[in-house]
Motif scaffolding. Structure first.
Motif, PDB file in Angstrom:
ATOM      1  N   PRO A  46     -23.669 -19.249 -32.348  1.00 17.31           N
ATOM      2  CA  PRO A  46     -24.502 -19.164 -30.973  1.00 17.31           C
ATOM      3  C   PRO A  46     -24.122 -19.415 -29.653  1.00 17.31           C
ATOM      4  O   PRO A  46     -24.181 -18.529 -28.550  1.00 17.31           O
ATOM      5  CB  PRO A  46     -25.628 -19.844 -31.053  1.00 17.31           C
ATOM      6  N   ILE A  47     -23.287 -20.284 -29.463  1.00 18.79           N
ATOM      7  CA  ILE A  47     -22.429 -20.464 -28.115  1.00 18.79           C
ATOM      8  C   ILE A  47     -21.573 -19.391 -27.771  1.00 18.79           C
ATOM      9  O   ILE A  47     -21.489 -19.141 -26.479  1.00 18.79           O
ATOM     10  CB  ILE A  47     -21.869 -21.982 -27.825  1.00 18.79           C
ATOM     11  N   ASP A  48     -20.940 -18.812 -28.649  1.00 16.41           N
ATOM     12  CA  ASP A  48     -19.898 -17.694 -28.409  1.00 16.41           C
ATOM     13  C   ASP A  48     -20.422 -16.385 -27.607  1.00 16.41           C
ATOM     14  O   ASP A  48     -19.807 -15.588 -27.355  1.00 16.41           O
ATOM     15  CB  ASP A  48     -19.217 -17.437 -29.690  1.00 16.41           C
ATOM     16  N   TYR A  49     -21.757 -16.476 -27.832  1.00 15.83           N
ATOM     17  CA  TYR A  49     -22.398 -15.428 -27.247  1.00 15.83           C
ATOM     18  C   TYR A  49     -22.927 -15.364 -25.799  1.00 15.83           C
ATOM     19  O   TYR A  49     -23.469 -14.728 -25.026  1.00 15.83           O
ATOM     20  CB  TYR A  49     -23.634 -15.000 -28.040  1.00 15.83           C
ATOM     21  N   GLU A  50     -22.905 -16.879 -25.284  1.00 14.33           N
ATOM     22  CA  GLU A  50     -23.243 -17.119 -24.315  1.00 14.33           C
ATOM     23  C   GLU A  50     -22.309 -17.634 -23.129  1.00 14.33           C
ATOM     24  O   GLU A  50     -22.522 -17.465 -21.948  1.00 14.33           O
ATOM     25  CB  GLU A  50     -24.644 -18.168 -24.270  1.00 14.33           C
ATOM     26  N   GLN A  51     -21.198 -18.388 -23.625  1.00 11.20           N
ATOM     27  CA  GLN A  51     -20.427 -19.069 -22.815  1.00 11.20           C
ATOM     28  C   GLN A  51     -18.929 -18.911 -23.376  1.00 11.20           C
ATOM     29  O   GLN A  51     -18.572 -18.587 -24.297  1.00 11.20           O
ATOM     30  CB  GLN A  51     -20.596 -20.701 -22.923  1.00 11.20           C
ATOM     31  N   TYR A  52     -18.084 -19.358 -22.295  1.00 10.80           N
ATOM     32  CA  TYR A  52     -16.716 -19.126 -22.630  1.00 10.80           C
ATOM     33  C   TYR A  52     -15.816 -20.224 -21.919  1.00 10.80           C
ATOM     34  O   TYR A  52     -16.333 -21.159 -21.216  1.00 10.80           O
ATOM     35  CB  TYR A  52     -15.988 -17.668 -21.985  1.00 10.80           C
ATOM     36  N   THR A  53     -14.540 -20.151 -22.206  1.00  8.64           N
ATOM     37  CA  THR A  53     -13.617 -21.429 -21.916  1.00  8.64           C
ATOM     38  C   THR A  53     -12.795 -20.713 -20.957  1.00  8.64           C
ATOM     39  O   THR A  53     -12.279 -19.816 -21.223  1.00  8.64           O
ATOM     40  CB  THR A  53     -13.051 -21.990 -22.964  1.00  8.64           C
ATOM     41  N   ILE A  54     -12.366 -21.437 -19.778  1.00  9.36           N
ATOM     42  CA  ILE A  54     -11.405 -21.043 -18.962  1.00  9.36           C
ATOM     43  C   ILE A  54     -10.318 -21.993 -19.165  1.00  9.36           C
ATOM     44  O   ILE A  54     -10.096 -23.241 -19.202  1.00  9.36           O
ATOM     45  CB  ILE A  54     -11.540 -21.149 -17.352  1.00  9.36           C
ATOM     46  N   ARG A  55      -9.074 -21.162 -19.312  1.00  9.63           N
ATOM     47  CA  ARG A  55      -7.848 -21.881 -19.231  1.00  9.63           C
ATOM     48  C   ARG A  55      -7.074 -21.542 -17.955  1.00  9.63           C
ATOM     49  O   ARG A  55      -6.750 -20.577 -17.699  1.00  9.63           O
ATOM     50  CB  ARG A  55      -6.758 -21.681 -20.438  1.00  9.63           C
ATOM     51  N   MET A  56      -6.713 -22.664 -17.233  1.00 11.93           N
ATOM     52  CA  MET A  56      -6.136 -22.577 -15.958  1.00 11.93           C
ATOM     53  C   MET A  56      -4.841 -23.253 -15.566  1.00 11.93           C
ATOM     54  O   MET A  56      -4.887 -24.522 -16.115  1.00 11.93           O
ATOM     55  CB  MET A  56      -7.207 -23.140 -14.886  1.00 11.93           C
ATOM     56  N   ASN A  57      -3.888 -22.232 -15.390  1.00 13.26           N
ATOM     57  CA  ASN A  57      -2.286 -22.926 -14.932  1.00 13.26           C
ATOM     58  C   ASN A  57      -2.392 -23.405 -13.371  1.00 13.26           C
ATOM     59  O   ASN A  57      -3.124 -22.786 -12.768  1.00 13.26           O
ATOM     60  CB  ASN A  57      -1.526 -21.561 -15.196  1.00 13.26           C
ATOM     61  N   THR A  58      -1.824 -24.229 -13.335  1.00 17.50           N
ATOM     62  CA  THR A  58      -1.793 -24.851 -12.062  1.00 17.50           C
ATOM     63  C   THR A  58      -0.215 -25.296 -11.831  1.00 17.50           C
ATOM     64  O   THR A  58       0.434 -25.803 -12.855  1.00 17.50           O
ATOM     65  CB  THR A  58      -2.620 -25.914 -11.674  1.00 17.50           C
ATOM     66  N   TRP A  59       0.324 -25.297 -10.621  1.00 15.27           N
ATOM     67  CA  TRP A  59       1.678 -26.061 -10.481  1.00 15.27           C
ATOM     68  C   TRP A  59       1.749 -26.476  -8.896  1.00 15.27           C
ATOM     69  O   TRP A  59       1.964 -25.613  -7.948  1.00 15.27           O
ATOM     70  CB  TRP A  59       2.925 -25.007 -10.573  1.00 15.27           C
ATOM     71  N   ARG A  60       1.763 -27.756  -8.647  1.00 14.81           N
ATOM     72  CA  ARG A  60       1.523 -28.266  -7.343  1.00 14.81           C
ATOM     73  C   ARG A  60       1.057 -27.532  -6.189  1.00 14.81           C
ATOM     74  O   ARG A  60       1.589 -27.686  -5.260  1.00 14.81           O
ATOM     75  CB  ARG A  60       3.209 -28.469  -7.274  1.00 14.81           C
TER      76      ARG A  60
END
Length: 162
Positions: free
Chosen positions: A16-30
């Motif tokens: 059920p959660i997969d129809y409503e929400q998502y995950t963000i993977r965020m790259n960062t560097w300094r």
């Protein structure tokens, strides 16, 4: 079921959660200030379940305010993944299982409107065997003959994509 050569790939069934929400993977560097701005913005999007920060900087600590529940009402959505190698490819080296099947990979210097991200997510739900992206890219030749990535402004004018 999707066919790839001789192989048959079975997609993971949606919960059920997969129809409503998502995950963000965020790259960062300094860019700690930019990271905080980006996390606070994207965490405010209703469809975001979790933001996983891909932290590859061994010399510096992540900004404390990302996880401080006193100053960041979205701190519970933020997870810091500490990676050993400093590489843009670490975004694909998932150390903590995302809570959702839908994952948006984004850099800390990109701010997407929540409505745009949600729209892309709901398009993906209709065809989960496909990738959905935002930034059209192309290779363009500079005036000195060198090559560079072109972004929406150049691809829109020329209608050329790589």
């Amino acid at each position: 079921m999707t066919e790839v050569g001789e192989f048959h790939l079975q997609l993971t069934p949606f919960r059920p959660i997969d129809y409503e929400q998502y995950t963000i993977r965020m790259n960062t560097w300094r860019r700690p200030e930019q990271l905080v701005v980006s996390v606070l913005h994207h965490a405010s999007c209703p469809g975001v379940n979790q933001i996983q920060i891909v932290w590859c900087d061994k010399e510096n600590e992540p900004p404390k305010e990302l996880l401080d529940t006193a100053t960041n009402k979205y701190a519970s959505k933020v997870v810091i993944e500490r990676h050993e190698e400093n590489s843009l490819n670490e975004r694909f080296n998932i150390l903590q299982e995302p809570p959702t099947l839908g994952i948006l990979s984004i850099d800390d210097d990109v701010l997407r409107p929540c409505d745009a991200i949600d729209s892309g997510f709901f398009k993906w739900i209709k065809s989960p065997h496909r990738m959905v992206g935002f930034d059209a890219r192309t290779h363009v030749e500079n005036s000195d003959g060198s090559w560079a990535y072109g972004y929406l402004s150049t691809t829109k004018e020329q209608n050329i994509y790589s």
